[in-house]
Design a protein around this motif. Structure first.
Motif, PDB file in Angstrom:
ATOM      1  N   ASP A  51      37.167  34.248  48.320  1.00 42.07           N
ATOM      2  CA  ASP A  51      38.538  33.984  48.734  1.00 42.07           C
ATOM      3  C   ASP A  51      38.444  33.309  50.100  1.00 42.07           C
ATOM      4  OD1 ASP A  51      41.067  34.221  50.064  1.00 42.07           O
ATOM      5  OD2 ASP A  51      41.638  35.815  48.679  1.00 42.07           O
ATOM      6  N   GLN A 258      46.682  31.359  47.719  1.00 39.57           N
ATOM      7  CA  GLN A 258      45.306  31.860  47.727  1.00 39.57           C
ATOM      8  C   GLN A 258      44.372  30.764  47.235  1.00 39.57           C
ATOM      9  OE1 GLN A 258      44.369  34.868  44.783  1.00 39.57           O
ATOM     10  NE2 GLN A 258      42.718  35.716  46.044  1.00 39.57           N
ATOM     11  N   ARG A 290      46.193  41.438  44.946  1.00 36.83           N
ATOM     12  CA  ARG A 290      46.123  40.830  46.277  1.00 36.83           C
ATOM     13  C   ARG A 290      47.089  41.582  47.191  1.00 36.83           C
ATOM     14  NH1 ARG A 290      47.866  35.179  48.252  1.00 36.83           N
ATOM     15  NH2 ARG A 290      46.301  34.680  49.827  1.00 36.83           N
TER      16      ARG A 290
END
Length: 394
Positions: A51, A258, A290
């Motif tokens: 990420d 994201q 998330r």
């Protein structure tokens, strides 16, 4: 340099723990889509999924193992070009010529944009050709045109890589063509490179990277990126293949704020690489909850300041702060602000000075860069007296 010190901001932890105490997401109904599986070791000996916003590693397999990147090498050539454009040392409107020596070595060699000896070509077209049809000839013309020689460009590539902290990488060509193993990299280094390209040059990344193809001199070629047009939010970055290296891929996709970056290496064939890349990205977007922790612009803590007109400075992240937890997890979160401190004044607003590390049992930590929320000037005589008195009673 003094050792890294841990500076927990105690008012931060209750916020994070409160967020962690939120009810777990209800069980998914039977009609929920099946979450794709991650690539097996047999399918992809090297695999890494990160990420980019939080720096959290969602999955890793041999991320520091060295491998030959083949045409993924061109990402470093593109990044170096973007850096030079930003520094005013390269102009997309510049025109370079394919010299006789470059033509001898690279004309029609592997992936090509069909340049010929003596042909003039704009830097803008070279970058598009390198990024989207993996033009070996275009990379060599760009290298010689800007640096004076291909060898000088390669030296600049390696210097730039060291500056980014890519200590597991070395480049022997501007395009990744087989060179008896002189060119190698790691998945961790490629994620570092992707992060630098996307964060430092978002406009150039958006313009040059991830097109469906490239038409030059009336010759239309397609981009063989396995995710563009097939995975929602996918926008590149580069595939690679040689007989020695096998099939590799550095790619990224962005959804709902994201952005994930993935690396695959050592894959047996192109069809399998495409299948794995798509499944890997979908797994990253679907296998986690998330957890939002701080909104964009929120102050997440403070750091002590030495010899400043203020004794501390507020810290912010560049955007919202989130943590990826396995779907349905109610794990407790812990946060620590890490920096070498106390910080020394003067400090500019927006200066990167610390890292927010968020951890949970059994989960890879998220490490989010933190920046000063305001400037801190050097202390004047009166400020120093006040700080000295305050220090006695703190």
């Amino acid at each position: 340099m003094s050792p890294m010190k841990l500076r927990p901001t105690f008012r931060l932890l209750p916020l994070l723990l409160a967020a962690a105490a939120l009810p777990a997401r209800a069980a998914l109904p039977d009609t929920a889509p099946i979450i794709p599986a991650i690539p097996t070791a047999a399918e992809a000996p090297v695999a890494l999924l990160v990420d980019l916003g939080s720096g959290q590693v969602l999955h890793a397999r041999d991320p520091d193992r060295r491998f030959m990147p083949a045409s993924v090498t061109k990402v470093m050539t593109l990044y170096l070009a973007f850096e030079l454009i930003a520094a005013g040392r390269l102009d997309p409107k510049q025109v370079f010529v394919m010299s006789p020596s470059v033509a001898r070595d690279w004309r029609r060699k592997g992936s090509t944009m069909f340049l010929d000896a003596g042909e003039q070509v704009a830097v803008d077209d070279l970058l598009l050709g390198i990024a989207n049809v993996s033009a070996n000839d275009g990379a060599a013309v760009l290298a010689e045109g800007q640096a004076g020689s291909v060898a000088a460009w390669v030296m600049a590539m390696n210097s730039t890589a060291r500056g980014l902290g890519m200590m597991g990488s070395n480049f022997g060509t501007p395009n990744g063509f087989p060179d008896e193993g002189r060119t190698f990299t790691t998945a961790s280094d490629l994620v570092t490179l992707a992060r630098a390209m996307i964060t430092r040059h978002p406009d150039k990344f958006g313009y040059y990277i991830g097109r469906a193809g490239f038409d030059y001199k009336g010759i239309a070629q397609v981009n063989h990126d396995p995710m563009i047009g097939r995975v929602a939010g996918a926008d590149g970055i580069k595939t690679g293949f040689t007989n020695e290296a096998g099939f590799s891929y550095l790619g990224t996709a962005r959804r709902n704020g994201q952005r994930l970056v993935l690396v695959l290496a050592g894959v047996e064939n192109g069809r399998l690489r495409a299948k794995l890349a798509r499944a890997y990205a979908e797994w990253g977007f679907s296998a986690f909850d998330r957890r939002p922790l701080f909104a964009s612009g929120a102050v997440v803590g403070t750091a002590r300041v030495q010899n400043g007109d203020a004794r501390s400075v507020a810290l912010k992240a560049a955007g919202p702060v989130t943590m990826n937890l396995p779907r349905g997890s109610a794990a407790q979160l812990t946060a620590t602000i890490r920096y070498e401190g106390p910080l020394r004044a003067p400090l500019g607003a927006g200066q990167e000075v610390a890292v927010l590390e968020i951890t949970a049992p059994g989960i890879s930590p998220a490490r989010v860069p933190l920046y000063t929320a305001e400037a801190v000037s050097t202390a004047g005589p009166l400020d120093r007296i006040i700080n000295a008195i305050a220090g006695v009673f703190s």
